[in-house]
Scaffold this active site. Structure first.
Site, mmCIF file in Angstrom:
data_model
loop_
_atom_site.group_PDB
_atom_site.id
_atom_site.type_symbol
_atom_site.label_atom_id
_atom_site.label_comp_id
_atom_site.label_asym_id
_atom_site.label_seq_id
_atom_site.Cartn_x
_atom_site.Cartn_y
_atom_site.Cartn_z
ATOM 1 N N MET A 163 -2.199 7.439 -2.895
ATOM 2 C CA MET A 163 -1.370 8.169 -3.240
ATOM 3 C C MET A 163 -0.359 7.492 -4.708
ATOM 4 S SD MET A 163 1.562 7.032 -0.715
ATOM 5 C CE MET A 163 2.300 5.332 -0.367
ATOM 6 N N TYR A 439 7.073 -2.263 -2.102
ATOM 7 C CA TYR A 439 6.013 -1.538 -2.125
ATOM 8 C C TYR A 439 6.493 -0.448 -0.535
ATOM 9 C CZ TYR A 439 1.568 -3.642 0.168
ATOM 10 O OH TYR A 439 0.955 -4.395 0.519
ATOM 11 N N GLU A 440 6.032 1.028 -1.051
ATOM 12 C CA GLU A 440 6.548 1.836 0.137
ATOM 13 C C GLU A 440 7.658 1.808 -0.052
ATOM 14 O OE1 GLU A 440 4.056 3.801 -0.306
ATOM 15 O OE2 GLU A 440 2.075 2.313 -0.614
ATOM 16 N N GLY A 441 8.527 1.646 -0.411
ATOM 17 C CA GLY A 441 10.066 1.223 -0.642
ATOM 18 C C GLY A 441 11.198 0.109 0.217
#
Length: 595
Positions: A163, A439-441
């Site tokens: 992504m 990562y991923e928030g």
């Protein structure tokens, strides 16, 4: 280097005894064949692959790292061969739909395998790991032609996926992204821009990589409302499914990172690359959340994996390392000193690791099971499970990665000075774990999502749905022996509800109150959530103490007692800081920070 062994007994305990997965699967159409015996057989085979193939590449992959050239990225020695074996054994297709060439097993089995693979070698596991999100996104939002072109190859593992969200100037604020998508006459789009921090964005394991990319159409609204989503393959795909020419997606460089050296974190340039719109125009961020939520649960697994990996290394060392005598008298009188596991502080660290890894396992597996209910349950069941996942996913992602990093540091501490030396492998776990909170928030982003969107944004309904489950559990377990756990859980749950209301009321007067309390609120939520699972495990353990595996259940009960008496009390300080108000954080003028 710690020698990883899959904790199969505890995995079976959570799967079969705590979650009663076989009975759950029997009620979900398409999962009836996932019996306890089949699940156990799959896990045993998965353990062999992860222990025997992936774990031996963990340290060497960290030392060698990835190599960039204009021709592409070369992964560490053995990574490509391990991936070929991974594909040949059918592991990528384990939990994918049969229609797309998958084996049709529940998501829960996929998560358990991911835990084993991630504990054995997180950097390697990231290469196929992001493909799951790409698969979920195309399944949910792709056209029939897109599914036919890309899905089967992703499911089989012949191709991998990524992504591509962030850019150098915007970080997590995706409303600022600049990547452009210009429509073409043939219905495709020309994608131009640069994306950074793309895990597994370029490698030599597969012939094609399917990038899921956020970009803006011409005249799109500003901010997040003007973002669309595109499929952009590294190699174009011909009508017959064969690979065509290169698609003007170039890896400009790979990042030099603190950890996960075996995984390529790439800067990708899209130079008029061909892309295909997936989902509606200007609704890309909504579609991308399918991918992001999958990735966030995967990152929660990372917190669990590093807690488990560090615990195994620390436990083995603590049993063998001799230093000083026990305060209560020699425990190894024939040796020069006692093994350090006899010392209270070492035991404190080991039990903290054990409590967080085993409690985290129950939470992650529970989330995976909710995902199976979303996929296969009735409409009402799926809605309830989806709401639970919405509440618990930010808790799992942020809390488990925070305590996973704590556990990794405990592992170094147990080793003492040797933990700081690379040859023992413990410092690598710390380096690899640190990214999980970013990562991923980040933890802060997960926290404001939990408090602002999920709890306050739903008027407390999402939280009440979960606390009602806790209430039902407490009311159903009234045995005197279970009372200490039940009472402590019930009290923490009541405080959770009261704190939510107080913060919500304060935020109505000053919105900064929610932001100032959010991370402490999330951590508080994590401790109470794990208390629920530890109470469940404690009740089951007590009921089985007279059986044939008494030692396993005794250890489970003692770890539960440690959690409730040593770790859950952390909520008291979190409560105090949450209620201290936003002024302590916000009152200092910016210019005074320099003094």
């Amino acid at each position: 280097m710690p020698e990883y062994k899959a904790p199969l007994r505890d995995m079976r305990f959570v799967t079969h005894e705590v979650l009663d997965a076989e009975q759950q699967f029997q009620a979900l159409p398409g999962y009836e064949e996932a019996t306890a015996d089949l699940v156990d057989a799959i896990l045993e085979e998965g353990a062999k692959f992860c222990e025997g193939v992936l774990a031996p590449l963990n340290r060497s992959g960290d030392q060698e790292g990835c190599r960039w050239s204009e021709e592409g990225v070369t992964t560490p020695s053995g990574f490509k061969q391990a991936y070929q074996q991974f594909v040949e054994n059918g592991w990528p297709a384990l939990a994918a739909d049969v229609e797309a060439g998958g084996q049709g097993m529940p998501n829960l089995l996929g998560i358990i395998f991911n835990e084993m693979g991630g504990s054995a070698n997180w950097a390697w596991m990231m290469y196929p790991g992001l493909s799951h999100g790409a698969v979920k996104t195309i399944e949910a939002h792709g056209t029939p032609q897109q599914k036919e072109t890309f899905l089967t190859k992703l499911v089989s593992g012949e191709w991998t996926g990524t992504m591509c969200l962030t850019e150098s100037h915007c970080g997590s604020d995706l409303g600022l992204l600049r990547t452009k998508a210009e429509p073409r006459a043939d219905g495709s789009y020309s994608i131009s821009g640069q994306k950074i921090f793309i895990s597994a964005g370029e490698h030599d394991m597969t012939d094609n990589i399917v990038h899921i990319v956020l970009a803006r159409l011409p005249d799109a609204p500003a901010g997040t409302k003007g973002i669309s989503l595109f499929i952009v393959p590294k190699m174009l795909v011909n009508e017959d499914g064969s690979l065509g020419e290169h698609n003007n997606v170039h890896c400009a460089s790979i990042e030099h990172k603190m950890g996960i050296h075996g995984n390529a974190t790439c800067v990708l340039n899209f130079d008029g690359a061909t892309g295909y719109l997936i989902g509606p125009e200007n609704r890309g961020l909504n579609c991308m959340f399918t991918f992001m939520n999958t990735a966030r649960i995967g990152t929660a697994v990372q917190g669990l994996a590093h807690a488990e990996q560090s615990f195994q290394g620390a436990l083995a060392y603590a049993r063998e390392r001799l230093a000083m005598r026990s305060l209560s008298g020699p425990k190894n009188p024939d040796g020069a000193a006692d093994p350090i596991i006899v010392h209270p502080d070492v035991r404190r660290m080991l039990l903290t690791q054990k409590a967080f890894s085993e409690g985290g396992r129950a939470l992650v597996y529970y989330l995976a099971l909710q995902g199976d209910i979303v996929d296969k349950g009735t409409e009402d069941e799926a809605k309830a499970a989806d709401d639970l996942m919405s509440l618990l996913t930010p808790i799992a992602k942020a809390f488990l990665t925070e305590v996973g990093f704590e556990c990794a540091n405990h592992g170094v501490q147990v080793f003492g000075g040797h933990g700081y030396i690379s040859e023992w492998g413990m410092e690598q776990i710390v380096r690899d774990a640190r990214i999980s909170m970013l990562y991923e928030g980040t933890t802060g982003i997960q926290a404001i999502d939990l408090l602002g969107r999920k709890v306050l944004g739903s008027g407390g309904q999402m939280l009440l749905q979960f606390t009602s489950i806790i209430d039902a559990f407490c009311q159903a377990n009234t045995a005197e022996e279970d009372k200490p756990f039940i009472d402590a859980l019930n009290s923490a749950k009541n405080d959770w509800l009261e704190l939510s209301m107080k913060i919500g009321e304060a935020a109505l007067q000053n919105p900064e109150e929610a932001g100032a309390a959010s991370v402490d609120y999330l951590m508080y939520s994590g401790y109470v959530t794990l208390a629920y699972f530890w109470a469940r495990m404690a009740v089951i353990a007590r009921q089985n103490l007279d059986g044939g595996e008494a030692d396993f259940y005794r250890a489970k009960l003692m770890t539960a007692e440690f959690y409730f008496k040593r770790l859950l009390p952390r909520t008291r300080s979190l409560k105090a800081t949450m209620l201290s108000g936003a002024d302590t954080v916000m009152q200092m003028p910016e210019e005074l920070f320099a003094f």
